[in-house]
Design a protein around this motif. Sequence first.
Motif, PDB file in Angstrom:
ATOM      1  N   CYS A  44       0.837  -1.208   0.000  1.00  0.00           N
ATOM      2  CA  CYS A  44       0.000   0.000   0.000  1.00  0.00           C
ATOM      3  C   CYS A  44       0.871   1.257   0.000  1.00  0.00           C
ATOM      4  O   CYS A  44       1.616   1.498   0.950  1.00  0.00           O
ATOM      5  CB  CYS A  44      -0.944   0.022   1.206  1.00  0.00           C
ATOM      6  SG  CYS A  44      -1.915   1.552   1.234  1.00  0.00           S
ATOM      7  N   PRO A  45       0.775   2.081  -1.043  1.00  0.00           N
ATOM      8  CA  PRO A  45       1.640   3.270  -1.109  1.00  0.00           C
ATOM      9  C   PRO A  45       1.277   4.330  -0.077  1.00  0.00           C
ATOM     10  O   PRO A  45       2.030   5.280   0.117  1.00  0.00           O
ATOM     11  CB  PRO A  45       1.431   3.788  -2.533  1.00  0.00           C
ATOM     12  CG  PRO A  45       0.156   3.190  -2.996  1.00  0.00           C
ATOM     13  CD  PRO A  45      -0.062   1.933  -2.236  1.00  0.00           C
ATOM     14  N   LEU A  46       0.124   4.165   0.569  1.00  0.00           N
ATOM     15  CA  LEU A  46      -0.289   5.160   1.572  1.00  0.00           C
ATOM     16  C   LEU A  46      -0.154   4.608   2.993  1.00  0.00           C
ATOM     17  O   LEU A  46      -0.669   5.204   3.945  1.00  0.00           O
ATOM     18  CB  LEU A  46      -1.740   5.597   1.304  1.00  0.00           C
ATOM     19  CG  LEU A  46      -1.958   6.320  -0.022  1.00  0.00           C
ATOM     20  CD1 LEU A  46      -3.423   6.666  -0.210  1.00  0.00           C
ATOM     21  CD2 LEU A  46      -1.109   7.584  -0.110  1.00  0.00           C
ATOM     22  N   PRO A  98      -5.111  -2.406   4.369  1.00  0.00           N
ATOM     23  CA  PRO A  98      -6.315  -2.725   3.581  1.00  0.00           C
ATOM     24  C   PRO A  98      -7.143  -3.862   4.147  1.00  0.00           C
ATOM     25  O   PRO A  98      -8.376  -3.814   4.120  1.00  0.00           O
ATOM     26  CB  PRO A  98      -5.749  -3.097   2.208  1.00  0.00           C
ATOM     27  CG  PRO A  98      -4.388  -2.500   2.174  1.00  0.00           C
ATOM     28  CD  PRO A  98      -3.884  -2.446   3.565  1.00  0.00           C
ATOM     29  N   CYS A 150      -7.840   6.232   1.382  1.00  0.00           N
ATOM     30  CA  CYS A 150      -7.495   5.268   0.313  1.00  0.00           C
ATOM     31  C   CYS A 150      -7.704   5.904  -1.063  1.00  0.00           C
ATOM     32  O   CYS A 150      -8.740   6.494  -1.334  1.00  0.00           O
ATOM     33  CB  CYS A 150      -8.361   4.013   0.457  1.00  0.00           C
ATOM     34  SG  CYS A 150      -8.263   2.933  -0.980  1.00  0.00           S
ATOM     35  N   MET A 151      -6.720   5.778  -1.932  1.00  0.00           N
ATOM     36  CA  MET A 151      -6.823   6.362  -3.283  1.00  0.00           C
ATOM     37  C   MET A 151      -7.345   5.349  -4.301  1.00  0.00           C
ATOM     38  O   MET A 151      -7.389   5.641  -5.497  1.00  0.00           O
ATOM     39  CB  MET A 151      -5.453   6.872  -3.723  1.00  0.00           C
ATOM     40  CG  MET A 151      -4.411   5.775  -3.793  1.00  0.00           C
ATOM     41  SD  MET A 151      -2.734   6.392  -4.027  1.00  0.00           S
ATOM     42  CE  MET A 151      -2.725   6.626  -5.788  1.00  0.00           C
ATOM     43  N   GLU A 152      -7.717   4.166  -3.832  1.00  0.00           N
ATOM     44  CA  GLU A 152      -8.299   3.123  -4.689  1.00  0.00           C
ATOM     45  C   GLU A 152      -7.358   2.728  -5.816  1.00  0.00           C
ATOM     46  O   GLU A 152      -7.780   2.487  -6.945  1.00  0.00           O
ATOM     47  CB  GLU A 152      -9.672   3.564  -5.222  1.00  0.00           C
ATOM     48  CG  GLU A 152     -10.648   3.857  -4.090  1.00  0.00           C
ATOM     49  CD  GLU A 152     -11.980   4.434  -4.557  1.00  0.00           C
ATOM     50  OE1 GLU A 152     -12.301   4.301  -5.740  1.00  0.00           O
ATOM     51  OE2 GLU A 152     -12.682   5.018  -3.711  1.00  0.00           O
ATOM     52  N   CYS A 153      -6.072   2.677  -5.504  1.00  0.00           N
ATOM     53  CA  CYS A 153      -5.086   2.356  -6.543  1.00  0.00           C
ATOM     54  C   CYS A 153      -5.138   0.889  -6.945  1.00  0.00           C
ATOM     55  O   CYS A 153      -4.700   0.532  -8.042  1.00  0.00           O
ATOM     56  CB  CYS A 153      -3.679   2.727  -6.072  1.00  0.00           C
ATOM     57  SG  CYS A 153      -3.080   1.725  -4.705  1.00  0.00           S
ATOM     58  N   GLY A 154      -5.609   0.034  -6.057  1.00  0.00           N
ATOM     59  CA  GLY A 154      -5.757  -1.377  -6.405  1.00  0.00           C
ATOM     60  C   GLY A 154      -4.533  -2.235  -6.145  1.00  0.00           C
ATOM     61  O   GLY A 154      -4.545  -3.437  -6.434  1.00  0.00           O
ATOM     62  N   CYS A 155      -3.451  -1.666  -5.596  1.00  0.00           N
ATOM     63  CA  CYS A 155      -2.249  -2.472  -5.333  1.00  0.00           C
ATOM     64  C   CYS A 155      -2.562  -3.639  -4.407  1.00  0.00           C
ATOM     65  O   CYS A 155      -2.074  -4.753  -4.599  1.00  0.00           O
ATOM     66  CB  CYS A 155      -1.161  -1.614  -4.685  1.00  0.00           C
ATOM     67  SG  CYS A 155      -0.464  -0.382  -5.775  1.00  0.00           S
ATOM     68  N   CYS A 156      -3.375  -3.382  -3.384  1.00  0.00           N
ATOM     69  CA  CYS A 156      -3.654  -4.410  -2.378  1.00  0.00           C
ATOM     70  C   CYS A 156      -4.414  -5.586  -3.012  1.00  0.00           C
ATOM     71  O   CYS A 156      -4.064  -6.749  -2.801  1.00  0.00           O
ATOM     72  CB  CYS A 156      -4.436  -3.816  -1.200  1.00  0.00           C
ATOM     73  SG  CYS A 156      -5.893  -2.878  -1.688  1.00  0.00           S
ATOM     74  N   ILE A 202     -13.546  -1.460  -0.288  1.00  0.00           N
ATOM     75  CA  ILE A 202     -13.239  -0.102   0.198  1.00  0.00           C
ATOM     76  C   ILE A 202     -14.125   0.932  -0.513  1.00  0.00           C
ATOM     77  O   ILE A 202     -14.670   1.837   0.118  1.00  0.00           O
ATOM     78  CB  ILE A 202     -11.735   0.207   0.023  1.00  0.00           C
ATOM     79  CG1 ILE A 202     -10.919  -0.707   0.959  1.00  0.00           C
ATOM     80  CG2 ILE A 202     -11.442   1.673   0.318  1.00  0.00           C
ATOM     81  CD1 ILE A 202      -9.412  -0.667   0.731  1.00  0.00           C
TER      82      ILE A 202
END
Length: 452
Positions: A394-396, A400, A423-429, A443
């Motif tokens: 998670c970049p933040l 998650p 959460c920026m909803e980047c989808g990495c997780c 999320i």
Amino acid sequence: MSVALNPVRSGRLTFPFGVYPPENKELSVNAPIEVLPTPKRVDIPLLQHTGAPNEPIHIKPNTPVALGDLVGQCDAHVTAPIHASIAGTTTLGAVTTLPNGRHVRCISLKAEGEQLEGRALWEDQFGGDWPVSGLEPYAPVEIVQAIRRAGIVGQGGAAFPSHIKIAAPKEKPVETVLINGCECEPYLTADERLMIEAPEPVISGALLVQIATGAKNVIIGIEDHMPQAFEALRRAAQGTAVEVRTLKTKYPQGGEKQLVLGVLNRVVPTGGLPLDVGVVVVNVGTAAAIARAVLRRKPLTHRVVSVTGKGIRNPKNLLVPVGVSYRNLVDYCGGLTGDAARLVAGGPMMGFTLGSLDSPVTKGTSGLTVLTHGDLIKSQETSCIRCGRCVDVCPLNLVPTKIALAVRAKDWEWAGRFHIKACMECGCCAYICPARIPLVQLIRTGKALLPK
Ligand code: SF4
Ligand code: SF4
């Protein structure tokens, strides 16, 4: 404390954590931008930005409008007017569905009369001279007003009205303008092609944002898999204050906070904005639109999108009018392949699965990605094995798995304690989760259900 899977390595600018999904950009990166022929009809949503919706200007049906005419506006501060993206006549009372499933009113235009098309349209958008010196006579207030009049919003996805972002309050001075050319979403190549084929308006726009914000520095950040774009920008920026820097190719390098961290080593606080650390971030397409708005007084009517993925016959980058349907794009690119399985508005990491090909392209649309059955991960969701990978990427620095649990339990206080809103909803997780738990969907759902 979790262990980072991919900590910052010295020598290449980047941010900690994140993931490395297959880029698949080779499908469309070498396809020069083509101008889409004028569609028979466009549906221009009255709300396609963060903020208040517009009211239609033309209240009578069958009113003739010319390309660029104002067709929707609103008095609110946080909003952006809309303009006719083709010449035609109005149909009123229309409603359209955005890719995120939201139903919104729209101005429908039936194409009529002479259209600006092909090379002439390209020249109108990006051709001619774009000054990079002698811009000082433009006053900041004049630049901000021109941006507002032109209806410019962030083209990187968030669609936040640009005049608000650029008119920073006095108590938050801007030190650096960061122009975001990272385009970190897999598949998409619209920004990369724009930087290669029209770097001059990007540089003019960057300099105008510098004047408007009073920033000392202007830096363009692009990922290091784009050598052609780097060279094109560097050449166009020669003799100016604009610096071009490459960053490590990693997802989500184009997230505003990740870009600020990667280029400037500044951490935007949780729940805060780049402005809190003296930075304004503007996408490359937005910068080009700003140059056009200020220097040529032209509104935002078109944008460049990628139509890509293994599920589309002829992947392309296209200059298209706002309001054109995804169906038009698919048809122009030769249709879907036999194994096309999912159409995504945007890229596969942050995009929305399209419910209908009749949805319109908006100012914030970066592309259409068509995935095949082979691209989709077929394994079923299983129980969380507490591996911690979602936390590691998670970049933040969020957790998650805990947020998802809180959403499943509808425990909004708990979700808040784990910063669901940040959460920026980047989808990495979700991308990394071996249990295939739909973390981002949970999320997103949680954010929508959070008590106001
Ligand atoms: S929790 Fe949000 S910000 Fe963190 S990896 Fe998941 S989607 Fe990205
Ligand atoms: S949610 Fe997925 S990635 Fe996160 S701890 Fe559980 S199994 Fe691992």
